[in-house]
Design a protein around this motif. Structure first.
Motif, PDB file in Angstrom:
ATOM      1  N   GLN A   1      -1.668  -2.322 -10.304  1.00 21.85           N
ATOM      2  CA  GLN A   1      -1.820  -1.159  -9.435  1.00 21.85           C
ATOM      3  C   GLN A   1      -3.261  -0.659  -9.497  1.00 21.85           C
ATOM      4  OE1 GLN A   1      -0.243   2.761 -10.783  1.00 21.85           O
ATOM      5  NE2 GLN A   1       1.248   2.511  -9.147  1.00 21.85           N
ATOM      6  N   TRP A   2      -3.823  -0.308  -8.340  1.00 27.55           N
ATOM      7  CA  TRP A   2      -5.202   0.201  -8.340  1.00 27.55           C
ATOM      8  C   TRP A   2      -5.436   1.073  -7.135  1.00 27.55           C
ATOM      9  CZ3 TRP A   2      -3.627  -4.557  -6.768  1.00 27.55           C
ATOM     10  CH2 TRP A   2      -4.067  -5.027  -5.540  1.00 27.55           C
ATOM     11  N   ARG A   3      -6.420   1.953  -7.242  1.00 25.81           N
ATOM     12  CA  ARG A   3      -6.896   2.730  -6.098  1.00 25.81           C
ATOM     13  C   ARG A   3      -7.951   1.880  -5.403  1.00 25.81           C
ATOM     14  NH1 ARG A   3      -4.300   7.518  -4.615  1.00 25.81           N
ATOM     15  NH2 ARG A   3      -3.401   8.410  -6.482  1.00 25.81           N
ATOM     16  N   PRO A   4      -7.957   1.876  -4.069  1.00 27.54           N
ATOM     17  CA  PRO A   4      -8.956   1.024  -3.395  1.00 27.54           C
ATOM     18  C   PRO A   4     -10.341   1.668  -3.439  1.00 27.54           C
ATOM     19  CG  PRO A   4      -7.597   2.139  -1.790  1.00 27.54           C
ATOM     20  CD  PRO A   4      -7.045   2.516  -3.124  1.00 27.54           C
ATOM     21  N   VAL A   5     -10.838   1.879  -4.642  1.00 25.48           N
ATOM     22  CA  VAL A   5     -12.142   2.507  -4.795  1.00 25.48           C
ATOM     23  C   VAL A   5     -12.833   1.918  -6.029  1.00 25.48           C
ATOM     24  CG1 VAL A   5     -11.206   4.458  -6.147  1.00 25.48           C
ATOM     25  CG2 VAL A   5     -13.332   4.757  -4.894  1.00 25.48           C
ATOM     26  N   ALA A   6     -14.146   1.784  -5.921  1.00 26.08           N
ATOM     27  CA  ALA A   6     -14.970   1.376  -7.067  1.00 26.08           C
ATOM     28  C   ALA A   6     -16.113   2.379  -7.118  1.00 26.08           C
ATOM     29  CB  ALA A   6     -15.495  -0.043  -6.855  1.00 26.08           C
TER      30      ALA A   6
ATOM     31  N   GLU B   1       0.852  -1.201   0.000  1.00 32.12           N
ATOM     32  CA  GLU B   1       0.000   0.000   0.000  1.00 32.12           C
ATOM     33  C   GLU B   1       0.877   1.236   0.000  1.00 32.12           C
ATOM     34  OE1 GLU B   1      -2.284  -0.105   3.565  1.00 32.12           O
ATOM     35  OE2 GLU B   1      -3.516  -1.797   2.900  1.00 32.12           O
ATOM     36  N   GLN B   2       0.537   2.191  -0.822  1.00 30.39           N
ATOM     37  CA  GLN B   2       1.241   3.469  -0.831  1.00 30.39           C
ATOM     38  C   GLN B   2       0.249   4.518  -0.354  1.00 30.39           C
ATOM     39  OE1 GLN B   2       4.143   4.519  -2.974  1.00 30.39           O
ATOM     40  NE2 GLN B   2       4.782   2.455  -3.513  1.00 30.39           N
ATOM     41  N   HIS B   3       0.756   5.516   0.376  1.00 34.88           N
ATOM     42  CA  HIS B   3      -0.139   6.563   0.850  1.00 34.88           C
ATOM     43  C   HIS B   3       0.332   7.916   0.354  1.00 34.88           C
ATOM     44  CE1 HIS B   3      -2.218   3.743   3.364  1.00 34.88           C
ATOM     45  NE2 HIS B   3      -1.027   3.211   3.610  1.00 34.88           N
TER      46      HIS B   3
ATOM     47  N   PRO C   1       6.471   0.843 -11.052  1.00 33.66           N
ATOM     48  CA  PRO C   1       5.092   1.320 -11.163  1.00 33.66           C
ATOM     49  C   PRO C   1       5.039   2.847 -11.201  1.00 33.66           C
ATOM     50  CG  PRO C   1       5.336  -0.171  -9.282  1.00 33.66           C
ATOM     51  CD  PRO C   1       6.707   0.084  -9.812  1.00 33.66           C
ATOM     52  N   PRO C   2       4.143   3.427 -12.002  1.00 37.20           N
ATOM     53  CA  PRO C   2       4.035   4.884 -11.992  1.00 37.20           C
ATOM     54  C   PRO C   2       3.571   5.347 -10.615  1.00 37.20           C
ATOM     55  CG  PRO C   2       2.382   3.902 -13.472  1.00 37.20           C
ATOM     56  CD  PRO C   2       3.187   2.793 -12.920  1.00 37.20           C
ATOM     57  N   LEU C   3       4.103   6.449 -10.183  1.00 36.49           N
ATOM     58  CA  LEU C   3       3.732   6.970  -8.875  1.00 36.49           C
ATOM     59  C   LEU C   3       3.366   8.415  -9.086  1.00 36.49           C
ATOM     60  CD1 LEU C   3       3.604   6.039  -5.977  1.00 36.49           C
ATOM     61  CD2 LEU C   3       5.899   6.944  -5.654  1.00 36.49           C
ATOM     62  N   ASP C   4       2.218   8.814  -8.546  1.00 35.63           N
ATOM     63  CA  ASP C   4       1.779  10.197  -8.705  1.00 35.63           C
ATOM     64  C   ASP C   4       2.787  11.163  -8.107  1.00 35.63           C
ATOM     65  OD1 ASP C   4      -0.655  10.043 -10.014  1.00 35.63           O
ATOM     66  OD2 ASP C   4      -1.653   9.350  -8.189  1.00 35.63           O
ATOM     67  N   ALA C   5       3.179  12.140  -8.893  1.00 39.12           N
ATOM     68  CA  ALA C   5       3.884  13.267  -8.300  1.00 39.12           C
ATOM     69  C   ALA C   5       2.805  14.076  -7.597  1.00 39.12           C
ATOM     70  CB  ALA C   5       4.531  14.091  -9.392  1.00 39.12           C
ATOM     71  N   LEU C   6       3.192  14.936  -6.680  1.00 35.02           N
ATOM     72  CA  LEU C   6       2.177  15.758  -6.042  1.00 35.02           C
ATOM     73  C   LEU C   6       1.559  16.649  -7.113  1.00 35.02           C
ATOM     74  CD1 LEU C   6       3.981  16.594  -2.719  1.00 35.02           C
ATOM     75  CD2 LEU C   6       2.156  14.962  -3.114  1.00 35.02           C
ATOM     76  N   SER C   7       0.239  16.854  -7.017  1.00 30.63           N
ATOM     77  CA  SER C   7      -0.441  17.638  -8.041  1.00 30.63           C
ATOM     78  C   SER C   7      -0.049  19.111  -7.924  1.00 30.63           C
ATOM     79  CB  SER C   7      -1.945  17.479  -7.893  1.00 30.63           C
ATOM     80  OG  SER C   7      -2.359  18.076  -6.685  1.00 30.63           O
ATOM     81  N   PRO C   8      -0.182  19.866  -9.022  1.00 29.88           N
ATOM     82  CA  PRO C   8       0.183  21.287  -8.986  1.00 29.88           C
ATOM     83  C   PRO C   8      -0.522  22.027  -7.859  1.00 29.88           C
ATOM     84  CG  PRO C   8      -0.296  20.597 -11.231  1.00 29.88           C
ATOM     85  CD  PRO C   8      -0.624  19.433 -10.349  1.00 29.88           C
ATOM     86  N   LEU C   9      -1.766  21.654  -7.602  1.00 34.65           N
ATOM     87  CA  LEU C   9      -2.510  22.328  -6.540  1.00 34.65           C
ATOM     88  C   LEU C   9      -1.827  22.139  -5.190  1.00 34.65           C
ATOM     89  CD1 LEU C   9      -5.113  23.854  -5.720  1.00 34.65           C
ATOM     90  CD2 LEU C   9      -6.120  21.620  -5.240  1.00 34.65           C
ATOM     91  N   VAL C  10      -1.488  20.861  -4.898  1.00 36.39           N
ATOM     92  CA  VAL C  10      -0.874  20.585  -3.609  1.00 36.39           C
ATOM     93  C   VAL C  10       0.517  21.204  -3.525  1.00 36.39           C
ATOM     94  CG1 VAL C  10       0.037  18.725  -2.177  1.00 36.39           C
ATOM     95  CG2 VAL C  10      -2.249  18.558  -3.128  1.00 36.39           C
ATOM     96  N   LEU C  11       1.265  21.141  -4.641  1.00 41.41           N
ATOM     97  CA  LEU C  11       2.589  21.779  -4.644  1.00 41.41           C
ATOM     98  C   LEU C  11       2.451  23.274  -4.378  1.00 41.41           C
ATOM     99  CD1 LEU C  11       4.488  20.025  -7.560  1.00 41.41           C
ATOM    100  CD2 LEU C  11       4.977  19.929  -5.114  1.00 41.41           C
ATOM    101  N   GLY C  12       1.415  23.880  -4.969  1.00 39.30           N
ATOM    102  CA  GLY C  12       1.177  25.306  -4.761  1.00 39.30           C
ATOM    103  C   GLY C  12       0.923  25.613  -3.300  1.00 39.30           C
TER     104      GLY C  12
ATOM    105  N   LEU D   1      -2.918   3.896  -2.645  1.00 40.09           N
ATOM    106  CA  LEU D   1      -2.704   3.225  -3.924  1.00 40.09           C
ATOM    107  C   LEU D   1      -2.235   1.819  -3.569  1.00 40.09           C
ATOM    108  CD1 LEU D   1      -2.473   3.869  -7.015  1.00 40.09           C
ATOM    109  CD2 LEU D   1      -0.085   4.341  -6.606  1.00 40.09           C
ATOM    110  N   ASP D   2      -2.893   0.804  -4.096  1.00 44.09           N
ATOM    111  CA  ASP D   2      -2.510  -0.578  -3.791  1.00 44.09           C
ATOM    112  C   ASP D   2      -1.748  -1.169  -4.965  1.00 44.09           C
ATOM    113  OD1 ASP D   2      -3.823  -0.267  -1.453  1.00 44.09           O
ATOM    114  OD2 ASP D   2      -5.515  -1.573  -1.921  1.00 44.09           O
ATOM    115  N   GLN D   3      -0.785  -2.018  -4.651  1.00 42.85           N
ATOM    116  CA  GLN D   3       0.031  -2.609  -5.710  1.00 42.85           C
ATOM    117  C   GLN D   3       0.314  -4.071  -5.431  1.00 42.85           C
ATOM    118  OE1 GLN D   3       2.623   1.119  -7.169  1.00 42.85           O
ATOM    119  NE2 GLN D   3       3.629  -0.137  -5.662  1.00 42.85           N
ATOM    120  N   LEU D   4       0.365  -4.816  -6.493  1.00 40.55           N
ATOM    121  CA  LEU D   4       0.845  -6.175  -6.413  1.00 40.55           C
ATOM    122  C   LEU D   4       2.133  -6.187  -7.234  1.00 40.55           C
ATOM    123  CD1 LEU D   4      -1.205  -9.300  -6.634  1.00 40.55           C
ATOM    124  CD2 LEU D   4       0.561  -9.054  -8.324  1.00 40.55           C
ATOM    125  N   LEU D   5       3.224  -6.656  -6.630  1.00 40.61           N
ATOM    126  CA  LEU D   5       4.521  -6.628  -7.302  1.00 40.61           C
ATOM    127  C   LEU D   5       5.020  -8.055  -7.479  1.00 40.61           C
ATOM    128  CD1 LEU D   5       5.966  -3.787  -5.087  1.00 40.61           C
ATOM    129  CD2 LEU D   5       5.327  -3.541  -7.487  1.00 40.61           C
TER     130      LEU D   5
END
Ligand SMILES: *[C@@H]1O[C@H](CO)[C@@H](O)[C@H](O)[C@H]1NC(C)=O
Ligand SMILES: *[C@@H]1O[C@H](CO)[C@@H](O)[C@H](O)[C@H]1NC(C)=O
Ligand SMILES: *[C@@H]1O[C@H](CO)[C@@H](O)[C@H](O)[C@H]1NC(C)=O
Ligand SMILES: *[C@@H]1O[C@H](CO)[C@@H](O)[C@H](O)[C@H]1NC(C)=O
Ligand SMILES: *[C@@H]1O[C@H](CO)[C@@H](O)[C@H](O)[C@H]1NC(C)=O
Ligand SMILES: *[C@@H]1O[C@H](CO)[C@@H](O)[C@H](O)[C@H]1NC(C)=O
Ligand SMILES: *[C@@H]1O[C@H](CO)[C@@H](O)[C@H](O)[C@H]1NC(C)=O
Length: 407
Positions: A281-286, A252-254, A362-373, A267-271
């Motif tokens: 890789q998936w978000r724990p959401v449906a 799990e990545q947070h 696995p691709p990992l989200d960079a912080l979004s521009p909003l959060v970086l701002g 973000l959940d991952q199976l490696l």
């Protein structure tokens, strides 16, 4: 707080500690600096016998020094074989006589064999349904009493040629049970929409997973099928190849950033193992509505992986054809969608869930521009730049050692 032992989404409430905040910044920074890699991606339906639905989809993603092959099929249960090779010239060979025979070993090959760097497979074996009525407060996380599962090997699937869209690099497998005495699927179907990408980006539809040219996306949707109870929860049983006696690892990545998937910080991952390796890789959401949003978001729970005997699983001809029948071990896990409370399939008879399958890191989200701002304002831009600059060097090392730790 971050562990999602409770309803597996970090709904709303959260307060990152400074240490966490820093470590998130660390793990997000280096990926944001990677350049975009593009690939020549092609989708091809491999024709089989004239009287059988065309159900072998080959995605070939060619880079400068490598080719990735994703072979999706609804022969038997829906399955995918993923193969990474270190040459731009590797090819897929299919022998239909062999593939459709009782012993399909060798019916699917990627040549030259010695160019293969990594290969694995996923098999979607069963659609699970649970009765979540009458669940006590304490048991609310459990899905409830299972109904007999639907075996996806006993589904009929459409001719995917009709849904093949070269513009979006996608195709859809649509199926319903071959034998459906209660007519539960009279107006319904289960779909597996597969999409490949020639460059990195993010779809408009939540959960907006960040994809690269090395990945392909699967969206599973259950639409219009009659549930067997008033409060049915659904799930999917997924099998994968083990590695010797071990199962692939689940991780799990947070993140502190939910800009792309509102209120989901995980973000959940199976490696599958050491590089060059693959991941799911998936978000724990449906979602319980087509326009996935916060109101229609359901938590998705993944069970731990368990080794299982090959004989207890429905056979996937493509997996046996590529990997051979004998020396494989399999691991299974369950994904369950929703809880007895909150939105559910019962609202609109709709459920969708997405994942990425890929090779490499696995691709990992960079912080979004909003959060970086927001961070820039909070920390002061000069401080942030100093911090970022100093840490990049540190992180090249960290990234590597993190990977080692996963193995
Ligand atoms: C599948 O669809 C394609 C295009 O519509 C058609 O050419 C092909 O014959 C179909 N195959 C089968 C087995 O129905
Ligand atoms: C591809 O291979 C060539 C020759 O082996 C090498 O010089 C080059 O760096 C490689 N490119 C990539 C992107 O790995
Ligand atoms: C395909 O498989 C069949 C049965 O296993 C075999 O007899 C045949 O020679 C194979 N064809 C080719 C072209 O390899
Ligand atoms: C619900 O639970 C109660 C108490 O455990 C039990 O008496 C009742 O029969 C259950 N109802 C159903 C429909 O299972
Ligand atoms: C399927 O849809 C038709 C028309 O909307 C409806 O009359 C029928 O009752 C539905 N069947 C089931 C099993 O839901
Ligand atoms: C489902 O709900 C309907 C209407 O609310 C109710 O009459 C019926 O008994 C319920 N069925 C079950 C199995 O709980
Ligand atoms: C998945 O769920 C089914 C139905 O409840 C259960 O029989 C099976 O043991 C579960 N598998 C795992 C790996 O948890």
């Amino acid at each position: 707080m971050w562990g999602c032992a409770e309803p597996c989404l970090g709904w709303g409430h959260f307060a990152p500690s400074p240490v966490l905040f820093l470590s998130l910044l660390l793990s997000a920074a280096p990926f944001g600096l990677l350049g975009e890699e593009t690939r020549q991606v092609s989708l091809e339906v491999i024709p089989g016998w004239p009287d059988l639905p065309q159900n072998l989809l080959h995605i070939r993603a060619v880079g400068t020094n490598s080719t990735l092959h994703y072979v999706w099929s609804s022969l038997g249960p829906p399955s995918v074989v993923l193969v990474a090779t270190n040459t731009p010239h590797s090819v897929l060979k299919v022998n239909w006589t062999c593939l459709l025979s009782p012993n399909p070993d060798g019916g699917l090959m990627v040549l030259p064999k010695d160019s293969i760097q990594f290969s694995s497979a996923l098999i979607f074996t069963r659609l699970l349904e649970f009765d979540s009525t009458n669940m006590s407060e304490a048991a609310a996380q459990l899905p409830g009493k299972p109904y007999p599962p639907y075996s996806l090997a006993e589904f009929s699937w459409n001719n995917i040629t009709d849904s093949l869209d070269p513009a979006t690099l996608s195709a859809t497998f649509r199926g319903f049970p071959t034998h459906d005495p209660t007519k539960a699927f009279a107006n319904g179907s289960l779909t597996f929409k597969v999409q490949a990408f020639s460059r990195s980006g993010r779809p408009a539809q939540p959960p907006r997973l960040l994809h690269t040219a090395e990945t392909c996306q699967l969206e599973v949707a259950l639409v219009g099928a009659s549930p067997r109870g008033n409060h049915s929860l659904f799930g999917l049983e997924v099998a994968t190849l083990g590695q010797g006696p071990d199962c692939p690892s689940m991780q799990e990545q947070h993140s502190i950033d939910d800009e792309y998937t509102p209120s989901v910080f995980q973000l959940d991952q199976l490696l599958w193992g050491s590089l060059p390796s693959g991941f799911m890789q998936w978000r724990p959401v449906a979602f319980s509505q087509k326009q996935g949003n916060r109101e229609s978001a359901l938590p998705c729970h993944a069970s731990p992986l368990h080794p299982t005997s090959e004989y207890s699983l429905p056979k996937s001809p493509i997996v046996q054809a590529f990997f051979g029948g004998s020396q494989n071990s399999f691991c299974v896990f369950n994904l369950t969608f929703g809880t007895s409370r909150g939105p559910g399939y019962w609202d609109q008879y709709y459920l969708s869930w997405s994942m990425l399958l890929g090779v490499g890191p696995p691709p990992l989200d960079a912080l979004s521009p909003l959060v970086l701002g927001i961070m820039a304002v909070a920390l002061g831009a000069p401080g942030l730049m100093l911090l970022g600059g100093g840490l990049i060097l540190l992180l090249r090392h960290k990234q590597y050692s993190e990977y080692q730790a996963i193995n």
